[in-house]
Design a protein around this motif. Structure first.
Motif, PDB file in Angstrom:
ATOM      1  N   THR A  63       0.830  -1.207   0.000  1.00 34.51           N
ATOM      2  CA  THR A  63       0.000   0.000   0.000  1.00 34.51           C
ATOM      3  C   THR A  63       0.862   1.254   0.000  1.00 34.51           C
ATOM      4  OG1 THR A  63      -0.202  -0.081   2.418  1.00 34.51           O
ATOM      5  CG2 THR A  63      -1.918  -1.155   1.142  1.00 34.51           C
ATOM      6  N   GLU A  64       1.976   1.215   0.706  1.00 32.31           N
ATOM      7  CA  GLU A  64       2.873   2.376   0.711  1.00 32.31           C
ATOM      8  C   GLU A  64       3.507   2.572  -0.664  1.00 32.31           C
ATOM      9  OE1 GLU A  64       5.409   1.627   4.030  1.00 32.31           O
ATOM     10  OE2 GLU A  64       3.739   1.745   5.453  1.00 32.31           O
ATOM     11  N   ALA A  65       3.795   1.462  -1.354  1.00 34.71           N
ATOM     12  CA  ALA A  65       4.347   1.566  -2.711  1.00 34.71           C
ATOM     13  C   ALA A  65       3.312   2.111  -3.692  1.00 34.71           C
ATOM     14  CB  ALA A  65       4.842   0.195  -3.171  1.00 34.71           C
ATOM     15  N   LEU A  66       2.031   1.873  -3.404  1.00 35.41           N
ATOM     16  CA  LEU A  66       0.962   2.366  -4.273  1.00 35.41           C
ATOM     17  C   LEU A  66       0.737   3.859  -4.126  1.00 35.41           C
ATOM     18  CD1 LEU A  66      -1.461   1.671  -6.186  1.00 35.41           C
ATOM     19  CD2 LEU A  66      -2.817   1.299  -4.108  1.00 35.41           C
TER      20      LEU A  66
ATOM     21  N   LEU B   6      -1.990   6.167   6.907  1.00 36.23           N
ATOM     22  CA  LEU B   6      -1.259   6.436   5.671  1.00 36.23           C
ATOM     23  C   LEU B   6      -1.816   7.661   4.947  1.00 36.23           C
ATOM     24  CD1 LEU B   6       0.897   5.336   3.614  1.00 36.23           C
ATOM     25  CD2 LEU B   6      -1.006   4.130   2.514  1.00 36.23           C
ATOM     26  N   LEU B   7      -3.122   7.727   4.815  1.00 32.70           N
ATOM     27  CA  LEU B   7      -3.737   8.832   4.087  1.00 32.70           C
ATOM     28  C   LEU B   7      -3.680  10.135   4.884  1.00 32.70           C
ATOM     29  CD1 LEU B   7      -6.798   6.930   2.562  1.00 32.70           C
ATOM     30  CD2 LEU B   7      -4.575   7.407   1.505  1.00 32.70           C
ATOM     31  N   HIS B   8      -3.830  10.023   6.205  1.00 30.90           N
ATOM     32  CA  HIS B   8      -3.736  11.224   7.045  1.00 30.90           C
ATOM     33  C   HIS B   8      -2.323  11.798   7.026  1.00 30.90           C
ATOM     34  CE1 HIS B   8      -3.929  13.981  10.398  1.00 30.90           C
ATOM     35  NE2 HIS B   8      -3.001  13.291  11.025  1.00 30.90           N
ATOM     36  N   GLN B   9      -1.336  10.954   7.203  1.00 27.88           N
ATOM     37  CA  GLN B   9       0.045  11.439   7.262  1.00 27.88           C
ATOM     38  C   GLN B   9       0.487  12.081   5.953  1.00 27.88           C
ATOM     39  OE1 GLN B   9       2.264   8.014   8.558  1.00 27.88           O
ATOM     40  NE2 GLN B   9       1.527   8.162  10.669  1.00 27.88           N
ATOM     41  N   ASN B  10      -0.116  11.656   4.852  1.00 24.62           N
ATOM     42  CA  ASN B  10       0.230  12.228   3.555  1.00 24.62           C
ATOM     43  C   ASN B  10      -0.732  13.341   3.134  1.00 24.62           C
ATOM     44  OD1 ASN B  10       2.572  10.618   2.125  1.00 24.62           O
ATOM     45  ND2 ASN B  10       1.386   9.152   3.337  1.00 24.62           N
TER      46      ASN B  10
ATOM     47  N   ALA C  40     -12.660   7.456  15.723  1.00 23.51           N
ATOM     48  CA  ALA C  40     -13.640   8.526  15.933  1.00 23.51           C
ATOM     49  C   ALA C  40     -13.201   9.468  17.049  1.00 23.51           C
ATOM     50  CB  ALA C  40     -15.006   7.918  16.248  1.00 23.51           C
ATOM     51  N   LEU C  41     -12.629   8.908  18.099  1.00 26.32           N
ATOM     52  CA  LEU C  41     -12.195   9.710  19.238  1.00 26.32           C
ATOM     53  C   LEU C  41     -10.942  10.516  18.926  1.00 26.32           C
ATOM     54  CD1 LEU C  41     -12.439  10.342  22.337  1.00 26.32           C
ATOM     55  CD2 LEU C  41     -10.898   8.403  22.696  1.00 26.32           C
ATOM     56  N   GLU C  42      -9.933   9.852  18.389  1.00 25.60           N
ATOM     57  CA  GLU C  42      -8.617  10.469  18.290  1.00 25.60           C
ATOM     58  C   GLU C  42      -8.412  11.295  17.022  1.00 25.60           C
ATOM     59  OE1 GLU C  42      -5.267   8.229  19.818  1.00 25.60           O
ATOM     60  OE2 GLU C  42      -6.609   6.613  20.444  1.00 25.60           O
ATOM     61  N   PHE C  43      -9.229  11.074  15.997  1.00 24.71           N
ATOM     62  CA  PHE C  43      -9.095  11.850  14.767  1.00 24.71           C
ATOM     63  C   PHE C  43     -10.191  12.913  14.621  1.00 24.71           C
ATOM     64  CE2 PHE C  43      -6.398   8.278  13.804  1.00 24.71           C
ATOM     65  CZ  PHE C  43      -5.436   8.763  12.922  1.00 24.71           C
TER      66      PHE C  43
END
Length: 264
Positions: free
Chosen positions: A75-78, A138-142, A184-187
């Motif tokens: 997934t990271e390579a994608l 992955l999507l949040h960090q990017n 839900a809580l942390e994001f």
């Protein structure tokens, strides 16, 4: 904006059939560009690609990747291909519809029968639960999520009930719901809501693989006050409702979409 062709994306994990495919059709009809990540055999690709082409008619955008969405390194390579496809757009919805698990008994009928092993639990829980957290991170960090993003994952009544051969999947569903609650809580501070939809018994390819599924189907029909099974479109409709602005205050919960099947 509803029904527009703005650069608004939904990523669907496991969107080549069943609930995921129905959701892809529904969201596309309401203006979403789609990115579908699925893992299927070559022999099934002709039908899958035909379904995707039908969604892409009338100018709808659908990008698909046939790869293992549960493998972190893949997934990271994608990711670079995903970013290129988004072309500056943001992901407004992430739908987790991965159905990959081991369906074995805990107690063998005889010595030759395979039983659940610890690795079976690990593989199933990773595919059907912890992979959701990996994708969110992955999507949040990017920085690919929109300011208002909806995370939706599919669970089942096996989250609480015991069915023969369903032990590993049941554990995965319970883990999925726990992960969803903490997302839900942390994001929440970054505009993400997260919910699970608990579908009633639905005739999909995954359901047909459960040993004894015909008995589960018969029992569901007897219990359901609407006297029919849940259909993929029922779940897709509820998923779409959760992407609407009016659903912003719904987060951290399990919503039953079963026509009352679980009432008795």
């Amino acid at each position: 904006m509803e029904g527009s062709k703005e650069n608004k994306w939904a990523v669907i994990l496991g969107g080549s059939s069943g609930l995921g495919l129905a959701t892809a059709k529904k969201l596309s009809a309401h203006g979403y560009r789609l990115m579908v990540i699925h893992r299927d055999r070559r022999s099934d690709l002709e039908q899958i690609e035909s379904n995707f082409r039908s969604i892409a008619l009338n100018g709808n955008t659908l990008v698909s990747f046939n790869m293992d969405a549960t493998n972190p390194s893949k997934t990271e390579a994608l990711l670079p291909k995903m970013i290129a496809s988004l072309n500056g757009g943001k992901i407004h919805a992430l739908v987790h519809s991965i159905a990959k698990g081991n369906l074995k008994p805990m107690l063998a009928g005889n010595e030759a029968d395979a039983v659940l092993k610890p690795d079976d639990f690990a593989i199933t829980i990773n595919a059907m639960a912890t992979s959701l957290y990996h994708w969110v991170q992955l999507l949040h960090q990017n920085k690919l999520f929109a300011a208002d993003t909806r995370i939706i994952a599919y669970t089942s009544e096996g989250n609480q009930k015991a069915w023969p051969n369903y032990g590993a999947v049941s554990a995965a569903k319970a883990a999925l719901e726990a992960i969803m609650r903490n997302i839900a809580l942390e994001f929440a501070s970054v505009g993400i809501t997260a919910n699970c939809i608990q579908a009633g018994v639905t005739e999909t390819k995954s359901f047909a693989m459960i040993p004894g599924h015909q008995q589960l189907k018969s029992a569901a029909l007897q219990r359901n006050p609407n006297q029919r099974l849940t259909e993929p479109q029922d779940v897709a409709n509820a998923t779409y409702l959760l992407t609407r602005p009016e659903a912003k205050w719904i987060t951290g919960t399990v919503i039953k979409v079963d026509g009352g099947e679980s009432l008795r």
